[in-house]
Scaffold this active site. Structure first.
Site, PDB file in Angstrom:
ATOM      1  N   ASP A 181      86.708 -45.839  23.613  1.00  0.00           N
ATOM      2  CA  ASP A 181      86.944 -44.930  24.735  1.00  0.00           C
ATOM      3  C   ASP A 181      85.551 -44.626  25.259  1.00  0.00           C
ATOM      4  O   ASP A 181      84.797 -43.872  24.644  1.00  0.00           O
ATOM      5  CB  ASP A 181      87.609 -43.642  24.248  1.00  0.00           C
ATOM      6  CG  ASP A 181      87.885 -42.679  25.400  1.00  0.00           C
ATOM      7  OD1 ASP A 181      87.109 -42.697  26.380  1.00  0.00           O
ATOM      8  OD2 ASP A 181      88.848 -41.913  25.334  1.00  0.00           O
ATOM      9  N   HIS A 182      85.212 -45.232  26.392  1.00  0.00           N
ATOM     10  CA  HIS A 182      83.789 -45.181  26.785  1.00  0.00           C
ATOM     11  C   HIS A 182      83.304 -43.770  27.091  1.00  0.00           C
ATOM     12  O   HIS A 182      82.107 -43.504  27.064  1.00  0.00           O
ATOM     13  CB  HIS A 182      83.486 -46.173  27.922  1.00  0.00           C
ATOM     14  CG  HIS A 182      83.930 -45.718  29.278  1.00  0.00           C
ATOM     15  ND1 HIS A 182      85.238 -45.789  29.691  1.00  0.00           N
ATOM     16  CD2 HIS A 182      83.238 -45.195  30.306  1.00  0.00           C
ATOM     17  CE1 HIS A 182      85.319 -45.324  30.921  1.00  0.00           C
ATOM     18  NE2 HIS A 182      84.117 -44.950  31.324  1.00  0.00           N
ATOM     19  N   HIS A 244      90.507 -40.439  27.847  1.00  0.00           N
ATOM     20  CA  HIS A 244      89.260 -39.734  28.162  1.00  0.00           C
ATOM     21  C   HIS A 244      89.392 -38.204  28.142  1.00  0.00           C
ATOM     22  O   HIS A 244      88.608 -37.507  27.508  1.00  0.00           O
ATOM     23  CB  HIS A 244      88.730 -40.163  29.533  1.00  0.00           C
ATOM     24  CG  HIS A 244      88.622 -41.646  29.707  1.00  0.00           C
ATOM     25  ND1 HIS A 244      88.264 -42.487  28.687  1.00  0.00           N
ATOM     26  CD2 HIS A 244      88.812 -42.452  30.776  1.00  0.00           C
ATOM     27  CE1 HIS A 244      88.249 -43.738  29.130  1.00  0.00           C
ATOM     28  NE2 HIS A 244      88.580 -43.742  30.387  1.00  0.00           N
TER      29      HIS A 244
HETATM   30  C1  BG6 Z   1      88.509 -46.197  33.051  1.00  0.00           C
HETATM   31  C2  BG6 Z   1      89.748 -46.158  33.913  1.00  0.00           C
HETATM   32  O1  BG6 Z   1      88.849 -46.059  31.709  1.00  0.00           O
HETATM   33  O2  BG6 Z   1      87.632 -45.159  33.429  1.00  0.00           O
HETATM   34  C3  BG6 Z   1      89.377 -46.238  35.363  1.00  0.00           C
HETATM   35  O3  BG6 Z   1      90.607 -47.229  33.566  1.00  0.00           O
HETATM   36  C4  BG6 Z   1      88.359 -45.200  35.738  1.00  0.00           C
HETATM   37  O4  BG6 Z   1      90.532 -46.107  36.194  1.00  0.00           O
HETATM   38  C5  BG6 Z   1      87.180 -45.236  34.767  1.00  0.00           C
HETATM   39  O5  BG6 Z   1      87.910 -45.449  37.056  1.00  0.00           O
HETATM   40  C6  BG6 Z   1      86.238 -44.085  35.006  1.00  0.00           C
HETATM   41  O6  BG6 Z   1      85.083 -44.268  34.236  1.00  0.00           O
HETATM   42  P1  BG6 Z   1      83.700 -43.624  34.660  1.00  0.00           P
HETATM   43  O7  BG6 Z   1      82.792 -43.898  33.524  1.00  0.00           O
HETATM   44  O8  BG6 Z   1      83.301 -44.273  35.942  1.00  0.00           O
HETATM   45  O9  BG6 Z   1      83.981 -42.164  34.849  1.00  0.00           O
END
Ligand code: BG6
Length: 493
Positions: A181-182, A244
């Site tokens: 989960d980044h 997230h």
């Molecule tokens: C991803 C989603 O996990 O996270 C995307 O699948 C979303 O829909 C993205 O745009 C958002 O990531 P960040 O790091 O740009 O906030």
């Protein structure tokens, strides 16, 4: 921290994630001296391509997406020696045999068994095939050295997540499975633990006695781009909230861990998910609001509505916005509303956490002098602004006793080193075998469980979509949801 000789294999090596995030992360880790001397990265994909064309493709990706910009010729020459392309077909056993040959040849050349890190950047329907083949071809046979990273979506609902976990755990040890989960790799999100548990100042106040309500917003100004095929079957609840936002909530609401060990942290986080009150299906409309964007204007540019995007249904009931009010049933948080909100095509890209403290119990100052008395608020700005702000009251300078709201700010710009990208942190941890920032099976299942009645209620459709214009802050009902208890969404942009 020291990385061992490693072979990285990216399934979906020619895909978007690889170009935008993975290779730039590996490259920056390389520049910062984290990569082992013995390193090989294999991109796997269906198209026929030689190593050189693959490297050129990745160079372009790096130039566009890496935080370090266009690679310097000298470092690029060194790095690109590690990049290989292997045409392969996920469904064909021959491809796994070839991969095994490549790996074994390399290990023989290095004179040692390397760590093998498999990144599954593939559509969910392929995960099982890849995993079963990795196992049967003995590509993953060393419990301590071989690891698998799996991208979300991790299942579609609770039942599918349980079967996916069952399949994975049948094949691999839980310590070998890295569910990514980044958001957990973001600097500002990791800092929540430091902020809460490396200070005495905030923790005594971090509970229902002092905190009125909590809100977490992850707003994006982008639409769904060319991901209609995926998004149409996902929606904001599955795409953002299940992972997230609930993970951020866990960091905010968890009890203090005793140690910084992976299992300890993950236990404390799953406790929060277990304590989140399940919303009865017939009550969902009182707790959760969904939205879908219509066309509109964002930063002076006209944009399409969701139903007119590529690969979406003209009558789609997929939500691109979700706002939910949760309660956490435990001693610390009983009766404190926690609002989560996320949406696409909103006015600004901004993610923040707001902890709203209670008003003072008694007003000492004459009302005329304290018109603008506002309760304390702590704002953790996750992105793109990165800071922590504490709002408190002070005396306005002057001869009279007038009050004023002031702020203390911790600004990341003042830090001496540049923040690494989330994927850098997470990929390095995976290479080191540290699972702290990855989701354990029970966390994933519990997070689905929290949302299951909302999913069921929303699956019935029947919402009058689209219900918010692109470039706004979402549907009006989301304002009503929070206003019902005299609360409001805080914007700090
Ligand atoms: C991803 C989603 O996990 O996270 C995307 O699948 C979303 O829909 C993205 O745009 C958002 O990531 P960040 O790091 O740009 O906030």
């Amino acid at each position: 921290k020291k990385t061992e000789p490693t072979i990285i294999i990216v399934f979906g090596g020619t895909g978007d994630l690889s170009k935008r995030k993975l290779i730039p992360a590996f490259y920056n880790l390389f520049l910062d001296g984290w990569m082992p001397d013995k390193l090989a990265i294999y991109g796997l994909g269906r198209s026929e391509m030689d190593n050189e064309s693959f490297q050129i493709k990745l160079f372009d990706g790096l130039s566009e997406f890496s935080r370090s910009g266009v690679p310097e010729p000298e470092s690029w020459e060194k790095f690109k020696k590690n990049l290989n392309y292997l045409p392969s077909n996920i469904n064909d056993q021959k491809s796994y045999k070839e991969l095994l040959n490549e790996i074994e040849e390399l290990e023989e050349e290095w004179g040692q068994r390397a760590n093998r890190l498999y990144y599954l950047s593939v559509a969910p329907k392929f995960i099982e095939t890849v995993c079963r083949n990795l196992k049967s071809f003995k590509l993953v046979d060393d419990q301590n050295k071989d690891r698998i990273i799996i991208e979300k979506p991790f299942g579609y609902d609770k039942d599918s997540a349980i079967s996916l976990n069952k399949m994975l755990q049948e094949l691999f040890d839980e310590d070998q499975i890295f569910r990514i989960d980044h958001y957990l790799g973001k600097e500002t999100v990791q800092n929540i633990l430091a902020f809460r548990f490396a200070n005495t100042l905030f923790e005594p106040l971090w509970n229902r006695n002092y905190i009125d309500y909590i809100q977490i917003t992850v707003a994006e100004d982008v639409g769904i781009g060319d991901r209609g095929g995926y998004y149409e079957g996902a929606g904001a609840l599955r795409d953002m909230i299940q992972n997230h936002l609930l993970q951020i909530l866990c960091m905010i609401a968890m009890e203090p861990p005793v140690t910084f060990e992976a299992e300890e942290i993950r236990n404390r986080k799953v406790d929060v998910l277990k304590a989140i009150r399940r919303i009865p299906i017939e009550e969902v409309h009182n707790y959760a609001v969904r939205g879908q964007y219509a066309s509109g204007w964002i930063k002076g540019k006209e944009v399409l509505g969701y139903r007119d995007e590529n690969d979406t249904n003209r009558h789609s009931q997929t939500e691109t916005f979700a706002a939910i009010k949760f309660y956490i049933d435990n001693w610390r948080w009983q009766d404190v509303p926690v609002y989560l909100r996320t949406g696409k095509r909103m006015q600004e890209k901004t993610s923040s956490i707001n902890i709203q403290f209670r008003p003072v119990p008694h007003m000492t100052f004459p009302t005329s002098h304290s018109d603008n008395l506002t309760p304390n608020r702590l704002t953790i700005n996750i992105q793109p602004h990165m800071d922590i702000k504490l709002r408190f009251m002070t005396k306005k300078t002057g001869l009279e006793m007038n009050l004023n709201s002031s702020e203390m700010i911790f600004n990341y710009d003042s830090c001496s080193t540049q923040s690494p990208e989330a994927y850098e942190t997470l990929l390095l941890d995976a290479m080191l075998g540290d699972t702290t920032l990855f989701m354990r099976s029970d966390q994933v299942e519990e997070a689905w469980d929290v949302l299951s009645t909302i999913q069921q209620a929303w699956e019935k459709g029947g919402e009058d979509f689209p219900n918010y214009v692109a470039g706004s802050w979402g549907p009006e009902k989301a304002e009503a949801l929070i206003a019902r208890q005299g609360h409001f969404w805080t914007m700090d942009i």
